[in-house]
Scaffold this motif. Structure first.
Motif, PDB file in Angstrom:
ATOM      1  N   TYR A   1       8.810  -4.099 -28.005  1.00  0.00           N
ATOM      2  CA  TYR A   1       8.358  -3.913 -27.053  1.00  0.00           C
ATOM      3  C   TYR A   1       8.266  -4.596 -25.709  1.00  0.00           C
ATOM      4  CZ  TYR A   1       5.163  -1.799 -30.872  1.00  0.00           C
ATOM      5  OH  TYR A   1       6.044  -0.854 -31.625  1.00  0.00           O
ATOM      6  N   LEU A   2       8.704  -3.801 -24.228  1.00  0.00           N
ATOM      7  CA  LEU A   2       9.779  -4.427 -23.357  1.00  0.00           C
ATOM      8  C   LEU A   2       8.085  -3.263 -22.603  1.00  0.00           C
ATOM      9  CD1 LEU A   2      11.035  -5.647 -20.913  1.00  0.00           C
ATOM     10  CD2 LEU A   2      12.439  -3.609 -20.838  1.00  0.00           C
ATOM     11  N   VAL A   3       7.966  -4.526 -21.397  1.00  0.00           N
ATOM     12  CA  VAL A   3       6.317  -3.904 -20.150  1.00  0.00           C
ATOM     13  C   VAL A   3       6.986  -4.591 -19.083  1.00  0.00           C
ATOM     14  CG1 VAL A   3       4.004  -3.584 -19.578  1.00  0.00           C
ATOM     15  CG2 VAL A   3       4.808  -4.071 -21.356  1.00  0.00           C
ATOM     16  N   VAL A   4       7.906  -3.275 -18.407  1.00  0.00           N
ATOM     17  CA  VAL A   4       8.429  -3.455 -17.092  1.00  0.00           C
ATOM     18  C   VAL A   4       7.314  -3.162 -15.839  1.00  0.00           C
ATOM     19  CG1 VAL A   4      10.419  -3.191 -15.263  1.00  0.00           C
ATOM     20  CG2 VAL A   4      10.371  -2.524 -17.981  1.00  0.00           C
ATOM     21  N   ALA A   5       7.028  -4.588 -14.989  1.00  0.00           N
ATOM     22  CA  ALA A   5       6.411  -4.963 -14.437  1.00  0.00           C
ATOM     23  C   ALA A   5       6.614  -5.609 -13.338  1.00  0.00           C
ATOM     24  CB  ALA A   5       4.719  -5.097 -14.648  1.00  0.00           C
ATOM     25  N   ALA A   6       7.544  -5.502 -12.675  1.00  0.00           N
ATOM     26  CA  ALA A   6       8.625  -5.856 -11.904  1.00  0.00           C
ATOM     27  C   ALA A   6       8.363  -5.423 -10.186  1.00  0.00           C
ATOM     28  CB  ALA A   6       9.556  -5.789 -11.860  1.00  0.00           C
ATOM     29  N   GLY A   7       7.227  -4.957  -9.964  1.00  0.00           N
ATOM     30  CA  GLY A   7       7.330  -4.445  -8.528  1.00  0.00           C
ATOM     31  C   GLY A   7       7.940  -4.038  -7.321  1.00  0.00           C
ATOM     32  N   ILE A   8       7.916  -3.131  -6.328  1.00  0.00           N
ATOM     33  CA  ILE A   8       8.610  -2.607  -5.147  1.00  0.00           C
ATOM     34  C   ILE A   8       9.250  -3.925  -4.388  1.00  0.00           C
ATOM     35  CG2 ILE A   8       7.228  -2.773  -3.465  1.00  0.00           C
ATOM     36  CD1 ILE A   8       7.596   0.202  -3.466  1.00  0.00           C
ATOM     37  N   GLN A   9      10.287  -2.821  -3.989  1.00  0.00           N
ATOM     38  CA  GLN A   9      11.402  -4.034  -3.599  1.00  0.00           C
ATOM     39  C   GLN A   9      11.575  -3.844  -1.769  1.00  0.00           C
ATOM     40  OE1 GLN A   9      15.428  -4.325  -4.689  1.00  0.00           O
ATOM     41  NE2 GLN A   9      16.413  -3.639  -3.089  1.00  0.00           N
ATOM     42  N   VAL A  10      11.345  -5.409  -1.028  1.00  0.00           N
ATOM     43  CA  VAL A  10      10.739  -3.835   0.708  1.00  0.00           C
ATOM     44  C   VAL A  10      11.956  -4.769   1.001  1.00  0.00           C
ATOM     45  CG1 VAL A  10       9.992  -5.459   2.375  1.00  0.00           C
ATOM     46  CG2 VAL A  10       8.581  -5.487   0.007  1.00  0.00           C
ATOM     47  N   ASN A  11      12.619  -3.315   1.365  1.00  0.00           N
ATOM     48  CA  ASN A  11      14.222  -3.747   2.170  1.00  0.00           C
ATOM     49  C   ASN A  11      13.972  -4.044   3.253  1.00  0.00           C
ATOM     50  OD1 ASN A  11      15.357  -2.744  -0.093  1.00  0.00           O
ATOM     51  ND2 ASN A  11      14.691  -0.431  -0.416  1.00  0.00           N
ATOM     52  N   TRP A  12      14.248  -5.071   4.096  1.00  0.00           N
ATOM     53  CA  TRP A  12      13.985  -5.742   5.103  1.00  0.00           C
ATOM     54  C   TRP A  12      14.854  -5.321   6.217  1.00  0.00           C
ATOM     55  CZ3 TRP A  12       8.720  -7.747   6.814  1.00  0.00           C
ATOM     56  CH2 TRP A  12       8.350  -7.642   5.752  1.00  0.00           C
ATOM     57  N   GLY A  13      15.786  -5.072   5.414  1.00  0.00           N
ATOM     58  CA  GLY A  13      17.976  -4.860   6.090  1.00  0.00           C
ATOM     59  C   GLY A  13      17.824  -3.798   6.083  1.00  0.00           C
ATOM     60  N   LYS A  14      16.788  -2.912   6.017  1.00  0.00           N
ATOM     61  CA  LYS A  14      17.610  -1.354   6.808  1.00  0.00           C
ATOM     62  C   LYS A  14      16.751  -0.765   7.790  1.00  0.00           C
ATOM     63  CE  LYS A  14      17.582   0.766   2.286  1.00  0.00           C
ATOM     64  NZ  LYS A  14      17.078   2.305   0.959  1.00  0.00           N
ATOM     65  N   ILE A  15      16.324  -1.840   8.613  1.00  0.00           N
ATOM     66  CA  ILE A  15      15.881  -1.773  10.184  1.00  0.00           C
ATOM     67  C   ILE A  15      16.158  -3.172  10.287  1.00  0.00           C
ATOM     68  CG2 ILE A  15      13.537  -2.339  11.880  1.00  0.00           C
ATOM     69  CD1 ILE A  15      11.661  -1.189   9.895  1.00  0.00           C
ATOM     70  N   LYS A  16      17.595  -2.608  11.281  1.00  0.00           N
ATOM     71  CA  LYS A  16      18.760  -2.477  12.104  1.00  0.00           C
ATOM     72  C   LYS A  16      17.593  -4.353  12.888  1.00  0.00           C
ATOM     73  CE  LYS A  16      22.644  -2.411  15.232  1.00  0.00           C
ATOM     74  NZ  LYS A  16      23.549  -1.640  16.196  1.00  0.00           N
ATOM     75  N   ASN A  17      18.224  -5.241  12.818  1.00  0.00           N
ATOM     76  CA  ASN A  17      17.686  -6.730  13.570  1.00  0.00           C
ATOM     77  C   ASN A  17      16.442  -7.170  12.737  1.00  0.00           C
ATOM     78  OD1 ASN A  17      19.911  -6.899  15.106  1.00  0.00           O
ATOM     79  ND2 ASN A  17      19.495  -5.558  16.377  1.00  0.00           N
ATOM     80  N   LEU A  18      16.171  -6.570  12.149  1.00  0.00           N
ATOM     81  CA  LEU A  18      14.368  -6.975  11.523  1.00  0.00           C
ATOM     82  C   LEU A  18      14.531  -8.197  10.751  1.00  0.00           C
ATOM     83  CD1 LEU A  18      11.389  -6.701  11.051  1.00  0.00           C
ATOM     84  CD2 LEU A  18      11.912  -5.235   9.074  1.00  0.00           C
ATOM     85  N   PRO A  19      15.634  -8.630  10.082  1.00  0.00           N
ATOM     86  CA  PRO A  19      15.813 -10.224   8.910  1.00  0.00           C
ATOM     87  C   PRO A  19      15.656 -10.559  10.419  1.00  0.00           C
ATOM     88  CG  PRO A  19      17.265  -8.575   8.067  1.00  0.00           C
ATOM     89  CD  PRO A  19      16.770  -7.437   9.706  1.00  0.00           C
ATOM     90  N   GLU A  20      16.438 -11.338  11.215  1.00  0.00           N
ATOM     91  CA  GLU A  20      16.474 -12.112  11.904  1.00  0.00           C
ATOM     92  C   GLU A  20      15.596 -12.014  13.262  1.00  0.00           C
ATOM     93  OE1 GLU A  20      18.652  -9.850  11.384  1.00  0.00           O
ATOM     94  OE2 GLU A  20      19.887  -9.338  12.618  1.00  0.00           O
ATOM     95  N   THR A  21      14.628 -11.487  13.249  1.00  0.00           N
ATOM     96  CA  THR A  21      13.919 -10.659  14.535  1.00  0.00           C
ATOM     97  C   THR A  21      12.812 -11.373  13.785  1.00  0.00           C
ATOM     98  OG1 THR A  21      15.141  -8.573  15.475  1.00  0.00           O
ATOM     99  CG2 THR A  21      12.720  -9.342  16.506  1.00  0.00           C
ATOM    100  N   LEU A  22      12.261 -11.562  12.336  1.00  0.00           N
ATOM    101  CA  LEU A  22      10.620 -10.992  11.992  1.00  0.00           C
ATOM    102  C   LEU A  22      10.597 -12.461  11.989  1.00  0.00           C
ATOM    103  CD1 LEU A  22       8.317  -9.449   9.835  1.00  0.00           C
ATOM    104  CD2 LEU A  22       9.369 -11.012   8.431  1.00  0.00           C
ATOM    105  N   GLY A  23       8.879 -12.714  12.744  1.00  0.00           N
ATOM    106  CA  GLY A  23       8.073 -14.110  12.946  1.00  0.00           C
ATOM    107  C   GLY A  23       8.673 -14.630  14.790  1.00  0.00           C
ATOM    108  N   LYS A  24       8.698 -13.458  14.923  1.00  0.00           N
ATOM    109  CA  LYS A  24       9.415 -14.569  15.962  1.00  0.00           C
ATOM    110  C   LYS A  24       9.325 -13.152  18.103  1.00  0.00           C
ATOM    111  CE  LYS A  24      13.340 -16.451  14.766  1.00  0.00           C
ATOM    112  NZ  LYS A  24      14.858 -15.599  14.393  1.00  0.00           N
ATOM    113  N   ASN A  25       8.841 -13.851  18.910  1.00  0.00           N
ATOM    114  CA  ASN A  25       8.760 -13.182  19.692  1.00  0.00           C
ATOM    115  C   ASN A  25       7.790 -12.104  19.549  1.00  0.00           C
ATOM    116  OD1 ASN A  25      10.259 -14.700  21.272  1.00  0.00           O
ATOM    117  ND2 ASN A  25      12.102 -14.068  20.663  1.00  0.00           N
TER     118      ASN A  25
END
Ligand SMILES: Cc1cc2nc3c(=O)[nH]c(=O)nc-3n(C[C@H](O)[C@H](O)[C@H](O)COP(=O)(O)OP(=O)(O)OC[C@H]3O[C@@H](n4cnc5c(N)ncnc54)[C@H](O)[C@@H]3O)c2cc1C
Length: 454
Positions: free
Chosen positions: A143-167
């Protein structure tokens, strides 16, 4: 009185009936696990039940299953060293709880009798009853139970990954930036504060606005509210899905001068000019872009089904694990179940929803194993504690299936209250660590019946 009845100990006691049902199955399980099949399986990386993901959903299920089925029968595949109680991150972002209070070493919370496979699942082959790990190893299951959560797509907002946590750019949705929210709120000296919510499904649809109420309160208390403009942008057409709570939230926004904008989806951050660019998804300006300057920007990034599920035979057209909305059993593969954020269950994705889902899933999966035909059905229950200040909260509880409130307490939960705030801040985290991850908390349904029948 109300709060006392929510103590983890009483919840464990009240769940005695369910636990003993599971435990009586343990005798049967000893017979099952004594068969050569299971013992051989354990040596050959094969398990009675494989659980994918050791988050809120995976642990709630794996704890009970491993207790009931015995050592080596259940494996949890989970790559992370740390388990997070993410609902606390709203409090952490507002400086009302520490980040450390939201986390625990995975080794501490992993059920003792479960085998922890510290790796990621890369692919599924449900016809062969196997999963393949990132390291190439194959694990098989009954039996298999899948409980892997949701994927957060940071890269879908332009410049978000490099900007996050700054300014001034932050997000409560990452363990790496949630403390920055508190830092930036405290350092803010006035100006434009923007809070965003995407048009995609997300986990805890209330969290993007909760942090706005908490920030506004702090800026008011710091005497800078008159020089602060606060705007909320949602990609959706409503502030909250259920009208009863949405109406109250809109009154609060009006009274506190919080400007709510619909059908506007953050698309890009321009860190040099400190500008946020939104796609307008509806109304007369549909198809255009809106550019605003910011001094503080809290981003809720777009989310979606995890890529490794999307590309597997388990997914529906939208990429979620395709399960029956009542039984949580896969619509094509009878020995596969899913729950939590990665599932196709058409309700709001929260840890609260998992409390009900996990009880249903465990009942039905153990029923399959032991030939018990009593099928449990999930009714779409979910909850969102809408924190509106450091001493008040609207406790939204509803069914995502009917769109109707499903409140536990014998009072109107759409009104802001201190009692529900304290319940969410102090008592529910205790229930989580002491009971939910141990598989003994199946939500407030019993209390609802008690209070509502009184
Ligand atoms: C800021 C914020 C506030 C929130 N507030 C609330 C709230 O107030 N109330 C509420 O009920 N809920 C709230 N939530 C939502 C709640 O945290 C989630 O709904 C819940 O954690 C979902 O549980 P899950 O097990 O489905 O996913 P998760 O808890 O995210 O766990 C998924 C697990 O799967 C693992 N995994 C991922 N990929 C793989 C792979 N390939 N192989 C194996 N394992 C994998 C991950 O490492 C992780 O441990 C909030 C969330 C956030 C971020």
């Amino acid at each position: 009185m109300v709060l006392a009845s929510f103590s983890p100990l009483s919840s464990v006691a009240r769940l005695g009936a369910r636990s003993s049902a599971f435990q009586s199955r343990r005798f049967l399980a000893q017979a099952v696990s004594a068969t050569p099949k299971i013992q051989d399986q354990a040596k050959a990386s094969s398990y009675k039940v494989v659980v994918v993901g050791g988050g809120s959903a995976g642990l709630a299920v794996a704890s009970t299953l491993s207790e009931t089925l015995g050592s080596k029968a259940v494996a949890v595949i989970e790559p992370s060293d740390v388990h997070y109680y993410q609902p606390l991150w709203t409090f952490v972002g507002a400086g009302l709880k520490t980040f450390d209070e939201s986390k625990m070493a995975m080794s501490e919370v992993m059920p003792e009798k479960a085998q922890w496979i510290k790796d990621s699942v890369a692919s599924f082959d449900p016809k062969k009853n196997t999963v393949t790990l990132a390291n190439g190893e194959s694990i098989s299951y009954d039996y298999l139970v899948v409980a892997a959560g949701i994927q957060v797509n940071w890269g879908k907002i332009k410049n978000l990954p490099e900007t996050l946590g700054k300014n001034g750019v932050t997000s409560n949705y990452s363990p790496n930036s949630v403390e920055k929210t508190d830092e930036f709120i405290k350092a803010f000296k006035g100006g434009n504060a923007l809070f965003t919510m995407p048009s995609t499904p997300i986990k805890c649809a209330g969290a993007p606005q909760k942090i706005m109420y908490l920030a506004e309160e702090q800026w008011r208390k710091a005497g800078i509210r008159t020089k602060t403009d606060i705007k909320y942008f949602t990609g959706l057409g409503k502030i909250f899905a259920i009208d009863k709570y949405a109406n109250e939230l809109l009154k609060i926004c009006k009274a506190r001068n919080l400007n709510v904008n619909y059908f506007t989806d953050l698309a890009e951050i321009r860190p040099d000019s400190k500008e946020a660019v939104f796609n307008v998804l509806g109304g007369e300006a549909k198809g255009t872009q809106l550019t605003l300057s910011y001094d503080f920007l809290h981003v809720t990034p777009p989310m979606g089904a995890p890529e490794f599920i999307k590309s597997s035979p388990l997914s529906n057209a939208d990429g979620w694990v395709d399960v029956d909305k009542e039984t949580l059993r896969h619509n094509k593969f009878q020995n596969v179940y899913a729950l939590g954020d990665c599932s196709s269950l058409p309700t709001s994705k929260t840890a609260a929803a998992i409390t009900s889902q996990s009880a249903v899933l465990k009942n039905n999966l153990l029923g399959d194993i032991f030939g018990d035909k009593q099928v449990a059905k999930y009714d779409g229950y979910t909850s969102c504690p809408l924190i509106t200040g450091s001493d008040k909260l609207i406790l939204a509880e509803f069914s995502g299936y009917t769109g109707q409130p499903q409140e536990t307490f014998p009072f109107d939960q759409s009104k802001e209250r201190l009692s529900t705030y304290l319940l969410t801040k102090e008592i529910i985290p205790e229930i989580y660590w002491k009971s939910m991850v141990k598989g003994t908390w199946d939500g407030p349904g019993k209390y609802r019946k008690l209070f509502r029948s009184a």
